[in-house]
Design a protein around this motif. Structure first.
Motif, PDB file in Angstrom:
ATOM      1  N   THR A 172     -27.526   4.450  13.237  1.00 24.31           N
ATOM      2  CA  THR A 172     -27.234   3.279  14.067  1.00 24.31           C
ATOM      3  C   THR A 172     -28.240   2.863  15.054  1.00 24.31           C
ATOM      4  OG1 THR A 172     -25.739   4.453  15.230  1.00 24.31           O
ATOM      5  CG2 THR A 172     -24.872   3.648  13.549  1.00 24.31           C
ATOM      6  N   ILE A 226     -30.190  -0.663  15.568  1.00 22.63           N
ATOM      7  CA  ILE A 226     -30.291  -1.512  16.628  1.00 22.63           C
ATOM      8  C   ILE A 226     -31.734  -1.779  17.221  1.00 22.63           C
ATOM      9  CG2 ILE A 226     -29.928  -1.290  19.296  1.00 22.63           C
ATOM     10  CD1 ILE A 226     -27.203   0.374  18.597  1.00 22.63           C
ATOM     11  N   VAL A 228     -28.163  -6.390  16.051  1.00 26.93           N
ATOM     12  CA  VAL A 228     -27.891  -5.262  17.348  1.00 26.93           C
ATOM     13  C   VAL A 228     -26.459  -5.240  17.519  1.00 26.93           C
ATOM     14  CG1 VAL A 228     -28.278  -5.052  19.974  1.00 26.93           C
ATOM     15  CG2 VAL A 228     -30.275  -6.115  18.603  1.00 26.93           C
ATOM     16  N   ALA A 282     -24.494  -1.716  17.022  1.00 30.41           N
ATOM     17  CA  ALA A 282     -23.801  -1.432  18.439  1.00 30.41           C
ATOM     18  C   ALA A 282     -22.373  -1.109  17.964  1.00 30.41           C
ATOM     19  CB  ALA A 282     -23.795  -2.449  19.445  1.00 30.41           C
ATOM     20  N   GLY A 308     -22.532   1.941  15.781  1.00 31.78           N
ATOM     21  CA  GLY A 308     -22.594   2.905  16.684  1.00 31.78           C
ATOM     22  C   GLY A 308     -21.578   3.460  17.783  1.00 31.78           C
TER      23      GLY A 308
END
Length: 95
Positions: free
Chosen positions: A55, A59, A70, A74, A77
């Protein structure tokens, strides 16, 4: 500045080491049996660091390709980091 920071850490470790009792392997009169027992907790295998790294790369790639990637990275993530944090609260390795 680096010398001063190194000196600050060395002084702190010197004062801290003076207040701790020596470990069995540091004493001259210790036996082998004095060091026996549990050494600590060593975590088993985990797939979560791989997902966190993937992740992070999504990003970083999103900065190059487009900001929409992104956002996707995120969100993924957040799932990967929460899985890494709460790994030992559920599943096979739950405590």
């Amino acid at each position: 500045m680096t010398t001063l920071l190194t000196l600050m850490v060395a002084v702190y470790l010197g004062f801290s080491a003076g207040r701790l009792e020596p470990r069995p392997e540091d004493r001259k009169d210790a036996d082998i049996a004095d060091g026996a027992g549990e050494l600590g907790f060593f975590p088993p295998y985990s797939w979560w660091p791989l997902w966190c790294a993937l992740t992070a790369s999504v990003i970083a790639l999103g900065v190059v390709i487009g900001w929409w990637l992104v956002v996707i990275g995120a969100l993924l993530g957040l799932i990967a980091v929460s899985g890494l944090i709460y790994e030992y609260y559920r599943g096979v390795h739950a405590h």
